[in-house]
Motif scaffolding. Sequence first.
Motif, PDB file in Angstrom:
ATOM      1  N   TRP A 139     -20.502 -27.240 -13.221  1.00 47.13           N
ATOM      2  CA  TRP A 139     -21.968 -27.289 -13.254  1.00 47.13           C
ATOM      3  C   TRP A 139     -22.603 -26.985 -11.912  1.00 47.13           C
ATOM      4  CZ3 TRP A 139     -24.068 -26.175 -17.509  1.00 47.13           C
ATOM      5  CH2 TRP A 139     -23.391 -26.466 -18.706  1.00 47.13           C
ATOM      6  N   ARG A 186     -26.464 -23.577 -21.363  1.00 49.75           N
ATOM      7  CA  ARG A 186     -26.234 -24.002 -19.975  1.00 49.75           C
ATOM      8  C   ARG A 186     -27.567 -24.122 -19.258  1.00 49.75           C
ATOM      9  NH1 ARG A 186     -21.704 -19.636 -18.797  1.00 49.75           N
ATOM     10  NH2 ARG A 186     -23.607 -18.588 -18.157  1.00 49.75           N
ATOM     11  N   PRO A 227     -25.078 -28.230 -24.196  1.00 54.34           N
ATOM     12  CA  PRO A 227     -23.844 -27.481 -24.477  1.00 54.34           C
ATOM     13  C   PRO A 227     -23.098 -27.976 -25.729  1.00 54.34           C
ATOM     14  CG  PRO A 227     -24.014 -27.959 -22.140  1.00 54.34           C
ATOM     15  CD  PRO A 227     -25.089 -28.746 -22.814  1.00 54.34           C
ATOM     16  N   MET A 250     -22.455 -23.268 -11.924  1.00 54.92           N
ATOM     17  CA  MET A 250     -23.427 -22.718 -12.863  1.00 54.92           C
ATOM     18  C   MET A 250     -24.865 -22.849 -12.357  1.00 54.92           C
ATOM     19  SD  MET A 250     -22.244 -21.130 -15.429  1.00 54.92           S
ATOM     20  CE  MET A 250     -21.067 -20.362 -14.327  1.00 54.92           C
TER      21      MET A 250
END
Lengths: 218, 218
Positions: A107, A174, A186, A110
Amino acid sequence: MTASDSSDSSAETRVAIMEATFRALSKHGYSELRMRDIGQELDVSRSLIHYHYEGKHDLISALLEYIVDQYEGSVEVTEETDPWSELDRRIDQCLFGPGFDEEFGHWERMRVYHDLFSQAQHNERHQEIFNRHYDRIRGSITQVIERGIEDGIFRAVDAEEMAQLITDSIHVARERKISLGQDEAPEQMRHAIDAFVLSSLVDPESVVTLMKSNRETN
Amino acid sequence: MTASDSSDSSAETRVAIMEATFRALSKHGYSELRMRDIGQELDVSRSLIHYHYEGKHDLISALLEYIVDQYEGSVEVTEETDPWSELDRRIDQCLFGPGFDEEFGHWERMRVYHDLFSQAQHNERHQEIFNRHYDRIRGSITQVIERGIEDGIFRAVDAEEMAQLITDSIHVARERKISLGQDEAPEQMRHAIDAFVLSSLVDPESVVTLMKSNRETN
């Protein structure tokens, strides 16, 4: 020092610079980032940055390619993997992330990826990297759907259209988690992809065909 | 001046300020925007901005609510509209935009919307506005799906799950056009929503049921 040692150490330096850039970007954000911030995150000599990269923008583009490569190379499938399992693995990997050994997880990566994505309209090189990455992710999902159709496991659908929808769905789930703080997005999306998208791969006609053939033989 | 005149003119001033903020934001981008830039886009006295709004961040939040309201209020449906048509209209409206009378069109507005969306993780008030907007869009799509199920027109699906997937799909198609320059994304997505999502509303069982009842009466 042999040639191979030298290229190993050069590769290691690049990884160290990439991870330093990543940490600096995570802390300061894209618009606020200065070369100094990256230097402060780096254990090796700062002059190495200037030896390998032309400047802040070159570094950030290289980081984006580095993150994207990590994702693309991380799905483990063989020719023996059945199409359903391969599809599941590819979707799960993009949605929930591979298990990284590094200090920063899926994460955090991301967050940087989506931050750069939203600004890609202002940066041609980033736009190219994202377009290529999207093509490859969609391409690998298209391939597994086509393989399943050829093997008679999936119903004949427009594989590329479905692969695009899956790639898009992963991206937006996301983003909903990152931008809107919806942590359940998600998991929710994984279920929705099964319920409404992958369900199209199961042939409803086969039920009808079965009934027809039963009827004819009775 | 009557009370009604005064509130009309106050509403007009707010619209003028919103449109000026919108133009300034389109020109300068979120991170670069200064109050001065907004003043320069405004025909009325700049002191009116300070009378109505507390500062740059207050103005941008108000603009976001203004854009979002324009979208939510713009779908024309009545109780007589059949569920398929209402669903189509709501999806088309969000994907391709309503016909605005104003100088700036759907995609200029969406560019600002998506720019603020990507930064919403850093701004609690924006995150709240987006979350509410998402809830309402998903809510109105959920309602029409539920109505179609009750009327026996749609197959029984998890209406909220499907509405979330549709809302997400619209968002990501707009974003793919804006961030990656893929102008074909909204049209592509419209087709994919029909092919893989709305197709789940058509009952494959009804074919089987029909065959069963044919069989029994024969």
